[in-house]
Design a protein around this motif. Structure first.
Motif, PDB file in Angstrom:
ATOM      1  N   ARG A 459       0.852  -1.192   0.000  1.00 56.19           N
ATOM      2  CA  ARG A 459       0.000   0.000   0.000  1.00 56.19           C
ATOM      3  C   ARG A 459       0.883   1.236   0.000  1.00 56.19           C
ATOM      4  O   ARG A 459       1.904   1.283   0.681  1.00 56.19           O
ATOM      5  N   ARG A 516      -4.942  -5.661  -8.753  1.00 54.60           N
ATOM      6  CA  ARG A 516      -5.916  -5.450  -7.684  1.00 54.60           C
ATOM      7  C   ARG A 516      -7.094  -6.393  -7.929  1.00 54.60           C
ATOM      8  O   ARG A 516      -7.632  -6.466  -9.037  1.00 54.60           O
ATOM      9  N   ILE A 522      -4.269  -5.778  -2.992  1.00 58.06           N
ATOM     10  CA  ILE A 522      -3.171  -5.873  -3.945  1.00 58.06           C
ATOM     11  C   ILE A 522      -2.694  -7.320  -4.042  1.00 58.06           C
ATOM     12  O   ILE A 522      -2.494  -7.999  -3.042  1.00 58.06           O
ATOM     13  N   THR A 524       0.285  -9.649  -6.049  1.00 58.52           N
ATOM     14  CA  THR A 524       1.525  -9.556  -6.825  1.00 58.52           C
ATOM     15  C   THR A 524       1.792 -10.879  -7.519  1.00 58.52           C
ATOM     16  O   THR A 524       1.508 -11.951  -6.982  1.00 58.52           O
ATOM     17  N   THR A 539      -7.266  -6.637 -11.919  1.00 64.36           N
ATOM     18  CA  THR A 539      -7.035  -5.409 -12.673  1.00 64.36           C
ATOM     19  C   THR A 539      -5.598  -4.957 -12.447  1.00 64.36           C
ATOM     20  O   THR A 539      -5.160  -4.824 -11.297  1.00 64.36           O
ATOM     21  N   ARG A 540      -4.879  -4.741 -13.543  1.00 64.90           N
ATOM     22  CA  ARG A 540      -3.488  -4.310 -13.417  1.00 64.90           C
ATOM     23  C   ARG A 540      -3.432  -2.909 -12.812  1.00 64.90           C
ATOM     24  O   ARG A 540      -4.170  -2.015 -13.203  1.00 64.90           O
ATOM     25  N   VAL A 541      -2.543  -2.757 -11.859  1.00 62.56           N
ATOM     26  CA  VAL A 541      -2.370  -1.446 -11.225  1.00 62.56           C
ATOM     27  C   VAL A 541      -1.481  -0.587 -12.125  1.00 62.56           C
ATOM     28  O   VAL A 541      -0.408  -1.022 -12.559  1.00 62.56           O
ATOM     29  N   ASP A 543       0.000   3.637 -13.016  1.00 63.41           N
ATOM     30  CA  ASP A 543       0.228   4.943 -12.415  1.00 63.41           C
ATOM     31  C   ASP A 543      -0.599   5.992 -13.161  1.00 63.41           C
ATOM     32  O   ASP A 543      -1.419   5.662 -14.022  1.00 63.41           O
TER      33      ASP A 543
END
Length: 691
Positions: A459, A516, A522, A524, A539-541, A543
């Motif tokens: 986080r 996510r 989250i 990985t 769902t891909r995190v 930026d």
């Protein structure tokens, strides 16, 4: 028919009885200060009487000595051995935990905590002096000192683990020596007692050896009578340690040290060559993790191997190999998993077996919970398992619908799941491995916070940019790591972070892909597992520029290989301070973010970084104090039991002297009786005819 000199015989038995008593008293006095000696006494009784001719009574024939016995209470012996084992365990823990305390050097205000405080203090000084090479070098030096302090503590713990392992080997050698001596004495006792005698002094020597053995391991001593008409007086003693036959009469089964080979470590940071135990001659392994084990051996095992790890896998208990929850024909009564558990009575089954009412295929059993999705096991009530659940077949486990789950890779396990062991079953005591794991967790979480601005759960820490996202003095983002580690597998040092801000970094070689799930948590995925992963529901995190977000794979970082990026040591201008390429040294948001990492209240489960370090110290202080209290308590209890034993088996010189006077008087009385009888017979035989 009695002899004419019958009175002489009767008086003589009195002399023999008194002399036997005086001999025993003399033996007691001579051995009064000998360790382990038990006071002895004679067992005497009236000799078989003779019938009168007219049948109206019996003549006494004097006294006879039937045995010489020890004054000893077996119950107190067993009680003493049990208490001595517990005392040995906690005394050992007290000694070694006190050393661990010196290694950590009372963390609050010193040692590791002071190094972290010094590092953050130097970062604070850098905030207003970002272009100054002296301040930048000062920060890098502080970071290097920090990593050195952590490595120093880790090495000290490993040295302590190695010392405990050597002591473990010494204890086993002592136990083998004691076992061999006990077997030898058993053989001597058997030879001596074939005629019905009591080998008291040999038994004292054996009990003294068992007293010494009992401090190293819990003992159980049993003496059985195997006498037959062909082999009378055949008594055999068995000494069991931790439930195993150690000495069976004159047969001794020694313990052998088996060094763990490469790949057999029980904990991640174990030194090589730690010993397991097995019985000599292929008699099987000695379970050093048996919950019943006590004594110095237990204390050493707990300290050397204990990692205080508890499996908290949701909805699943730890079943024995081969146990199938949904195959009742494979159930046996041999699985005492829970008190009161009956495989034939579902009412006794724990919730973690399966819910007896909720069935995904039957809507009538669904609970009135709007969050329940029968197609998604992650939303099912705690304790509910899918109908095909099989503890042996991991593909049927209820959380395997998560695209990232790999039962062989702890990095993909659900949040809250801990690995029970590294390479096998271990003790759940907070020993050396526990504190090594705490150091590892400390540096991994700290490195992630400084490098990436994330906490242990991936986080984002509010206000923390992360060094890999910052810009150096030249306004360049190199994704350089501030803290990194050297991989043991190839000796390479990771110097750059995941390349989501630096496509020119040459590809992602150690970044974890971040997704996510529907619950907002989250997840990985390691690059090696990404191609075959099912990304359904994930769902891909990304930026703010829609670039995928990666996280460092820190599973290989530990307190021993934790270092500062060597490239920053060589070139301090690479130290990132700004979060914007065009604002230069006037922007110190990255450095301010470092301070936020140090004060973030949720960086660890325990709270801030300082709280976590203090918690380690608290664990240590509590365990040391507990071990000390147990040691003091059982020292008093053991001493009390020992005094009770001495009150029975000990030799009191004053008492023996009184007995000596008493038996001397009896001897003189018997002698006087003989003199009287002699005078009577002298008169009767030699003088009666002269008158």
């Amino acid at each position: 028919m009695r002899s004419a000199f019958f009175p002489f015989h009767v008086a003589t038995t009195g002399l023999h009885a008194a002399r036997a008593n005086m001999n025993v008293v003399s033996h007691n006095i001579a051995n009064a200060e000998i360790p382990g000696f038990s006071r002895q006494q004679t067992v005497q009784q009236a000799a078989l009487p003779l019938h009168l001719r007219d049948g109206r009574g019996m003549y006494g024939t004097g006294a006879t000595t039937t045995a010489i016995i020890q004054n000893r209470n077996k119950f107190l012996d067993m009680k003493f051995w049990h208490q001595r084992a517990i005392l040995g365990e906690h005394a050992t823990k007290t000694t070694h935990l006190s050393f661990v305390e010196t290694v950590f050097n009372n963390l609050p205000g010193a040692g590791v905590l002071r190094s972290f405080e010094d590092f953050f203090g130097r970062m604070h000084d850098l905030r207003g002096n970002a272009p100054d090479a002296t301040f930048r070098t000062n920060v890098i030096t502080g970071a290097d000192t920090l990593t050195e302090m952590v490595r120093h503590n880790a090495l000290a713990l490993q040295r302590q683990q190695l010392d405990i392992n050597r002591e473990f080997a010494d204890v086993v050698m002592i136990m083998n020596s004691l076992g061999s001596q006990i077997a030898s004495i058993n053989r001597q006792i058997a030879d001596f007692e074939r005629d019905g005698s009591n080998a008291n002094d040999l038994r004292d020597r054996r009990n003294l050896l068992i007293d010494e053995l009992s401090q190293y391991v819990n003992v159980d001593v049993q003496e059985r009578d195997f006498s037959t008409p062909e082999s009378p007086n055949d008594r055999r003693t068995t000494v069991r340690i931790n439930g195993y036959d150690f000495v069976r009469h004159d047969q001794f089964t020694g313990l052998e040290l088996v060094p763990r080979q490469a790949g057999q470590r029980r904990n991640e940071m174990d030194v090589e060559g730690l010993y397991d135990l097995t019985f000599a001659g292929g008699q099987g392994a000695f379970d050093i993790y048996n919950h019943a084990l006590r004594g110095v051996l237990r204390g050493l095992v707990d300290l050397r191997d204990g990692n205080n790890s508890v499996v908290t896998m949701p909805t699943v208990a730890v079943w024995p190999p081969g146990f199938h929850a949904n195959a009742p024909d494979l159930w046996t009564g041999e699985w005492p998993l829970w008190a009161g558990f009956d495989v034939n009575d579902p009412l006794t089954w724990p919730d973690s077996l399966f819910n007896t009412t909720f069935r995904p295929g039957n809507p009538a059993t669904w609970p009135p919970d709007p969050g329940i999705d029968p197609t998604n096991p992650l939303t099912w009530p705690a304790g509910t398992l899918i109908p095909e659940f099989d503890p042996v077949d991991v593909t049927t486990w209820p959380w395997t619908n998560a695209a990232t789950f790999n039962p062989n890779d702890p990095r993909t396990w659900p949040v809250g799941t801990q690995r029970e062991q590294f390479g096998g079953v271990t003790s759940n005591y907070k020993g050396i491995p526990f504190y090594m794991n705490q150091l590892n967790h400390l540096v991994r979480t700290f490195a992630r916070g400084i490098n990436e601005g994330m906490d242990a759960q991936f986080r984002q820490i509010p206000g923390a940019t992360g060094h890999i996202n910052g810009f150096d003095i030249n306004g360049e983002n190199r994704s350089a790591l501030l803290f990194t580690y050297t991989r043991a597998s190839d000796g390479m040092t990771a110097t750059y972070g995941p390349p989501f801000n630096n496509p020119a970094a040459g590809g992602n070689t150690h970044g974890l892909h971040m997704f996510r799930n529907a619950a907002g948590n989250i997840v990985t995925i390691h690059p090696d597992d990404l191609d075959g992963a099912d990304l359904t529901g994930l769902t891909r995190v990304v930026d703010d520029r829609n670039f995928p977000v990666f996280a460092m794979d820190l599973s290989g970082m530990n307190a021993l290989n934790f270092i500062i990026n060597p490239e920053l040591v060589r070139n301090n201008s690479l130290l990132a301070t700004s979060n914007h390429p065009d604002q230069g040294e006037s922007n110190n948001q990255v450095i301010q973010g470092f301070s936020l990492v140090g004060t973030f209240p949720h960086l660890f489960r325990e709270g801030r970084l300082e709280d976590f370090i203090i918690a380690i110290s608290d664990h240590l202080a509590i365990d040391t104090n507990q071990a000390l209290n147990f040691a003091l308590s059982f020292d008093e209890i053991t001493m009390q039991t020992h005094n009770q034993r001495l009150s029975i088996k000990g030799v009191d010189i004053n008492e023996e002297m009184m007995d000596l006077v008493r038996f001397q008087t009896l001897f003189q009385a018997a002698s006087r009786l003989i003199n009287v009888i002699d005078s009577i017979y002298d008169t009767l035989i030699n003088r009666l005819g002269h008158f």
